[in-house]
Design an enzyme around this catalytic site. Structure first.
Site, PDB file in Angstrom:
ATOM      1  N   GLY A 113       0.856  -1.181   0.000  1.00  0.00           N
ATOM      2  CA  GLY A 113       0.000   0.000   0.000  1.00  0.00           C
ATOM      3  C   GLY A 113       0.891   1.228   0.000  1.00  0.00           C
ATOM      4  O   GLY A 113       2.054   1.179  -0.424  1.00  0.00           O
ATOM      5  N   ALA A 114       0.354   2.326   0.502  1.00  0.00           N
ATOM      6  CA  ALA A 114       1.109   3.576   0.488  1.00  0.00           C
ATOM      7  C   ALA A 114       2.405   3.448   1.275  1.00  0.00           C
ATOM      8  O   ALA A 114       3.452   3.953   0.866  1.00  0.00           O
ATOM      9  CB  ALA A 114       0.246   4.696   1.066  1.00  0.00           C
ATOM     10  N   LEU A 115       2.341   2.736   2.403  1.00  0.00           N
ATOM     11  CA  LEU A 115       3.529   2.590   3.253  1.00  0.00           C
ATOM     12  C   LEU A 115       4.537   1.629   2.620  1.00  0.00           C
ATOM     13  O   LEU A 115       5.735   1.935   2.501  1.00  0.00           O
ATOM     14  CB  LEU A 115       3.096   2.116   4.643  1.00  0.00           C
ATOM     15  CG  LEU A 115       4.181   1.824   5.678  1.00  0.00           C
ATOM     16  CD1 LEU A 115       3.718   2.288   7.069  1.00  0.00           C
ATOM     17  CD2 LEU A 115       4.517   0.335   5.727  1.00  0.00           C
ATOM     18  N   GLY A 116       4.089   0.450   2.192  1.00  0.00           N
ATOM     19  CA  GLY A 116       4.987  -0.551   1.613  1.00  0.00           C
ATOM     20  C   GLY A 116       5.644  -0.038   0.344  1.00  0.00           C
ATOM     21  O   GLY A 116       6.848  -0.245   0.115  1.00  0.00           O
ATOM     22  N   ASN A 162       0.059  -1.078  11.748  1.00  0.00           N
ATOM     23  CA  ASN A 162      -0.524  -0.292  12.834  1.00  0.00           C
ATOM     24  C   ASN A 162      -0.871  -1.136  14.059  1.00  0.00           C
ATOM     25  O   ASN A 162      -1.193  -2.318  13.937  1.00  0.00           O
ATOM     26  CB  ASN A 162      -1.838   0.343  12.361  1.00  0.00           C
ATOM     27  CG  ASN A 162      -1.617   1.697  11.703  1.00  0.00           C
ATOM     28  OD1 ASN A 162      -0.688   2.420  12.059  1.00  0.00           O
ATOM     29  ND2 ASN A 162      -2.465   2.025  10.746  1.00  0.00           N
ATOM     30  N   LYS A 204       2.781   5.298  20.089  1.00  0.00           N
ATOM     31  CA  LYS A 204       2.048   5.686  18.878  1.00  0.00           C
ATOM     32  C   LYS A 204       0.546   5.585  19.117  1.00  0.00           C
ATOM     33  O   LYS A 204      -0.234   6.386  18.597  1.00  0.00           O
ATOM     34  CB  LYS A 204       2.469   4.842  17.674  1.00  0.00           C
ATOM     35  CG  LYS A 204       1.865   5.434  16.394  1.00  0.00           C
ATOM     36  CD  LYS A 204       2.387   4.860  15.104  1.00  0.00           C
ATOM     37  CE  LYS A 204       1.648   5.508  13.921  1.00  0.00           C
ATOM     38  NZ  LYS A 204       1.787   4.730  12.688  1.00  0.00           N
ATOM     39  N   ASN A 257      -2.816   7.575  18.077  1.00  0.00           N
ATOM     40  CA  ASN A 257      -3.762   6.900  17.180  1.00  0.00           C
ATOM     41  C   ASN A 257      -5.121   6.659  17.810  1.00  0.00           C
ATOM     42  O   ASN A 257      -6.145   6.780  17.147  1.00  0.00           O
ATOM     43  CB  ASN A 257      -3.192   5.548  16.724  1.00  0.00           C
ATOM     44  CG  ASN A 257      -2.340   5.690  15.475  1.00  0.00           C
ATOM     45  OD1 ASN A 257      -2.402   6.693  14.775  1.00  0.00           O
ATOM     46  ND2 ASN A 257      -1.534   4.691  15.203  1.00  0.00           N
ATOM     47  N   ASN A 263      -7.386   8.763  15.468  1.00  0.00           N
ATOM     48  CA  ASN A 263      -7.968   7.920  14.432  1.00  0.00           C
ATOM     49  C   ASN A 263      -9.447   7.688  14.710  1.00  0.00           C
ATOM     50  O   ASN A 263     -10.294   7.829  13.828  1.00  0.00           O
ATOM     51  CB  ASN A 263      -7.234   6.572  14.347  1.00  0.00           C
ATOM     52  CG  ASN A 263      -6.148   6.587  13.296  1.00  0.00           C
ATOM     53  OD1 ASN A 263      -6.409   6.641  12.107  1.00  0.00           O
ATOM     54  ND2 ASN A 263      -4.909   6.579  13.749  1.00  0.00           N
ATOM     55  N   SER A 280      -5.713   8.119   8.820  1.00  0.00           N
ATOM     56  CA  SER A 280      -6.046   7.030   7.887  1.00  0.00           C
ATOM     57  C   SER A 280      -7.427   6.446   8.170  1.00  0.00           C
ATOM     58  O   SER A 280      -8.167   6.087   7.257  1.00  0.00           O
ATOM     59  CB  SER A 280      -4.992   5.926   7.975  1.00  0.00           C
ATOM     60  OG  SER A 280      -4.981   5.354   9.269  1.00  0.00           O
TER      61      SER A 280
END
Lengths: 303, 303
Positions: free
Chosen positions: A9-12, A102, A184, A188, A192, A257
């Site tokens: 995804g965006a992170l990978g 996450n 974190k 979050n 979130n 996210s």
């Protein structure tokens, strides 16, 4: 180093692209972006400068990748029921697995299946999202804290941190991964959840004084849960919550996210970010009633 | 009896029509429905049988109504800043004021302006809504508990109860109005708020086990707040909350008024249903942390 990315995804995609650009041998398991990347390569639009990788080793199954030295996991935790079968084909005798997912519970899942000695975890502070297939956007931040699942310092974790640094990713090896994960969560869990529930961004939430007060109360509950987890050093509740709120007040209408997932109708990562932390706090005899209510409200909205 | 209705929404129109049909002399302050009712009268579609009032005394200002024997207030509490100026022109020397509005604080407002001896309050258990201008729909229930703001029994409250009964409205005079108001809050606080926040009806909320558990916890907080208010007799927390949940489980996808207000973009009655009860509980040294969180979340969504 031969590296496989599970969960592109965006992170990978972003971290994988950074590592490949620095000379590592990357192999991406792809789904949505497979065809675009096979044909046209990967475009990275980054606040630190755009770049383009014309050749990217792309795969549709993990079997095609085969054994690597390092597996980096960027899978959304809502797909964790596939995690083991996706990682297994990439393992050789000495393969390390680094999960950057996450929340809590990811290292445990991998350790149970493959042995705790293989597993490292990382907490990524990255603002990124995907664009058109074959593109990824890096909006800001990007730092990683990583450490051994079993705790303590290791040569391996320092080597990995150095590898990321060489690739232009700020990265620090920490001896207490559990503390980094809970730290974190202090951000979050309130932001979130509240942003997804209310469909309000960080700035909108903090501009409503009772909600800002609620954010503080939620943070204090998370820190109480964290400090019951046998951390190497305790988190200073007032100081740390105040730091995070000041930091968040500088964000300009940032959409977490989970807010984007809710608006776009995708499943939320409630297990990793709420259910497992609540369970771990309960096991340590800490109750987190406001977080439990937030989890209930988010979960009710999932059906 | 000459009766003025201030706030001719679904509740004011329905009870006013019932009283007029039984022979009372009704005078309605109207806004949205003025022209339709002036020209064509008022149609009541009721689960207990439809009826039609061809002649309805309709007014655009309270000055035109002038003094009456009884003012019935059905105004939404979000318009309470107009309440005093709307009621004042209807008062003669012995005029009584009965407010059937939601939540807390309405009798206090009237008592401060006009003297506590004039004021009665009623808790209405009515499912009704407005249709096209000139029509009102009665879907179910309708019972009223009414009593003196100053507490205790009075001939006046028994006379009013009898007047409603004669008109076909189940009605009981109670000596402890405060208890009746808080009892209704035990239902309203969880179900109005959760349904508005989640945009889920009563059945959907109760079909999600953690949310049903949250409803129970919210009810227990309200009852703790209620029981600190010098009631004549205490509310039995477990029994009463269980009764209300069983009652609610028999509802068929009922949409509380606050849910409809949120969906249709109208302001929510947060002051009367949340802010004032929270304040009264706090004054009595009872904290209601989950209700405070619910209020914060609803309020954040108002902007």
């Amino acid at each position: 180093m031969r590296i496989g990315i599970i969960g592109s995804g965006a992170l990978g995609l972003y971290y994988g692209a950074m590592l490949q650009r620095s000379g590592q041998d990357l192999h991406f398991l792809l789904r949505r972006d497979y065809q675009a990347i096979q044909e046209n390569g990967l475009h990275v639009f980054s606040c630190h400068g755009d770049f383009y990788l014309p050749q990217v080793a792309s795969y549709l199954t993990p079997q095609e990748i085969g054994p690597v030295d390092l597996v980096i996991v960027g899978l959304k935790t809502i797909s964790n029921h596939h995690l083991i079968e996706l990682v297994r084909p990439l393992l050789g005798d000495n393969t390390a697995i680094l999960t950057l997912q996450n929340g809590l519970g990811n290292e445990e899942l991998l350790a149970t299946a493959f042995g705790p000695e293989r597993v490292l975890g990382g907490v990524a502070f990255l603002c990124s999202n995907r664009g058109e297939p074959g593109t990824v956007h890096h909006l800001g931040e990007g730092k990683i804290l990583l450490g051994e699942f079993r705790g303590g310092s290791s040569q391996r974790s320092h080597n990995l941190a150095e590898m990321f640094q060489t690739a232009g990713v700020p990265c620090t090896a920490v001896s207490d991964l559990r503390r980094a994960r809970w730290e974190k969560l202090v951000w979050n869990i309130p932001f979130n959840g509240l942003s997804a529930l209310l469909e309000k961004d960080v700035t909108e939430i903090l501009n409503h004084p009772p909600s800002k007060e609620l954010v503080k109360k939620l943070m204090l509950e998370v820190i109480a849960g964290a400090n019951a987890q046998k951390l190497e050093t305790q988190i200073d509740a007032l100081k740390f919550s105040q730091q995070l709120i000041s930091f968040s007040e500088k964000m300009d209408h940032y959409r977490p996210s989970m807010m984007i997932d809710r608006i776009e109708g995708r499943a939320l990562e409630l297990e990793a970010i709420y259910a497992i932390p609540l369970q771990q706090a309960k096991t340590a005899n800490v109750s987190m009633p406001l977080i439990e209510m937030l989890f209930t409200l988010l979960d009710c909205g999932e059906n």
